[in-house]
Scaffold this motif. Structure first.
Motif, short mmCIF file in Angstrom:
data_model
loop_
_atom_site.label_atom_id
_atom_site.label_comp_id
_atom_site.label_asym_id
_atom_site.label_seq_id
_atom_site.Cartn_x
_atom_site.Cartn_y
_atom_site.Cartn_z
N LEU A 147 0.82 -1.20 0.00
CA LEU A 147 0.00 0.00 0.00
C LEU A 147 0.86 1.26 0.00
N GLN A 148 1.96 1.24 0.75
CA GLN A 148 2.84 2.41 0.79
C GLN A 148 3.44 2.69 -0.59
N LYS A 149 3.87 1.65 -1.26
CA LYS A 149 4.46 1.81 -2.59
C LYS A 149 3.45 2.36 -3.58
N GLU A 150 2.26 1.79 -3.60
CA GLU A 150 1.25 2.22 -4.56
C GLU A 150 0.71 3.61 -4.24
N LEU A 151 0.50 3.90 -2.95
CA LEU A 151 0.02 5.22 -2.58
C LEU A 151 1.05 6.31 -2.89
N SER A 152 2.32 6.01 -2.68
CA SER A 152 3.34 7.01 -3.00
C SER A 152 3.37 7.29 -4.49
N GLU A 153 3.12 6.28 -5.30
CA GLU A 153 3.05 6.49 -6.76
C GLU A 153 1.83 7.33 -7.12
N ILE A 154 0.70 7.08 -6.48
CA ILE A 154 -0.51 7.86 -6.74
C ILE A 154 -0.29 9.32 -6.38
N PHE A 155 0.29 9.57 -5.20
CA PHE A 155 0.52 10.96 -4.78
C PHE A 155 1.60 11.63 -5.63
N ARG A 156 2.58 10.87 -6.10
CA ARG A 156 3.59 11.45 -6.98
C ARG A 156 2.97 11.93 -8.28
N GLN A 157 2.05 11.13 -8.83
CA GLN A 157 1.38 11.54 -10.06
C GLN A 157 0.49 12.76 -9.84
N GLN A 158 -0.19 12.80 -8.70
CA GLN A 158 -1.08 13.93 -8.44
C GLN A 158 -0.32 15.22 -8.15
N THR A 159 0.80 15.12 -7.44
CA THR A 159 1.55 16.33 -7.10
C THR A 159 2.48 16.77 -8.22
N ALA A 160 2.62 15.98 -9.25
CA ALA A 160 3.42 16.42 -10.40
C ALA A 160 2.76 17.61 -11.09
N LYS A 161 1.44 17.71 -10.96
CA LYS A 161 0.71 18.83 -11.56
C LYS A 161 0.90 20.12 -10.77
N THR A 162 1.06 20.01 -9.46
CA THR A 162 1.26 21.19 -8.61
C THR A 162 2.74 21.31 -8.29
N HIS A 163 3.36 22.35 -8.79
CA HIS A 163 4.80 22.53 -8.61
C HIS A 163 5.10 23.07 -7.22
N GLY A 164 6.15 22.59 -6.63
CA GLY A 164 6.59 23.08 -5.34
C GLY A 164 5.98 22.36 -4.14
N VAL A 165 5.17 21.34 -4.37
CA VAL A 165 4.56 20.58 -3.28
C VAL A 165 5.00 19.13 -3.41
N LEU A 166 5.45 18.56 -2.29
CA LEU A 166 5.90 17.19 -2.28
C LEU A 166 5.16 16.43 -1.18
N VAL A 167 4.48 15.37 -1.57
CA VAL A 167 3.77 14.51 -0.62
C VAL A 167 4.41 13.13 -0.68
N SER A 168 4.89 12.67 0.47
CA SER A 168 5.47 11.33 0.53
C SER A 168 4.77 10.52 1.61
N VAL A 169 4.64 9.25 1.36
CA VAL A 169 4.00 8.34 2.31
C VAL A 169 5.11 7.79 3.20
N SER A 170 5.12 8.20 4.46
CA SER A 170 6.21 7.77 5.34
C SER A 170 5.93 6.41 5.98
N ALA A 171 4.66 6.10 6.24
CA ALA A 171 4.34 4.80 6.84
C ALA A 171 2.88 4.46 6.59
N VAL A 172 2.59 3.18 6.57
CA VAL A 172 1.22 2.67 6.47
C VAL A 172 1.08 1.60 7.54
N ARG A 173 0.06 1.73 8.36
CA ARG A 173 -0.23 0.73 9.39
C ARG A 173 -1.58 0.10 9.07
#
Length: 111
Positions: free
Chosen positions: A13-39
């Motif tokens: 889930l962490q790997k796939e969610l980080s890919e989803i957020f990377r694709q979404q934040t590629a449109k907004t410059h200057g913002v970085l969202v990373s998934v640090s943990a999934v429980r």
């Protein structure tokens, strides 16, 4: 105590969610969202996702936006993991402020 199955699913889930957020934040410059943990809960029905957002001043409003769009994020995640998981868990998002906490401790130690 986290089981091996929970650990594997949380990594997936962490790997796939980080890919989803990377694709979404590629449109907004200057913002970085990373998934640090999934429980993941023991029954695999709920996943707590901890997000690290840069810059920190936009983190609260961005977290609220992500929380509002949690259903669409869950749908995208379910499409990516549909062959590995039967049911995609409910997602709850939390702000991971461990980096801010570490910076604060470093600042206090420097004094």
């Amino acid at each position: 105590m986290e089981t091996t199955r929970q650990a594997k699913i949380s990594r997936l889930l962490q790997k796939e969610l980080s890919e989803i957020f990377r694709q979404q934040t590629a449109k907004t410059h200057g913002v970085l969202v990373s998934v640090s943990a999934v429980r993941v809960s023991p029954d695999l029905s709920v996943a707590r996702v901890y997000l690290s957002i840069f810059p920190a001043d936009k983190s609260q409003e961005l977290l609220e936006s992500i929380t509002k769009s949690a259903k669409t994020v869950r749908y995208e995640l379910a499409q990516k993991v549909r062959f590995q998981l039967r049911k995609c868990p409910e997602l709850t998002f939390y702000l991971d402020d461990s980096l801010d906490y570490i910076e604060n401790i470093d600042r206090l130690l420097q004094k």
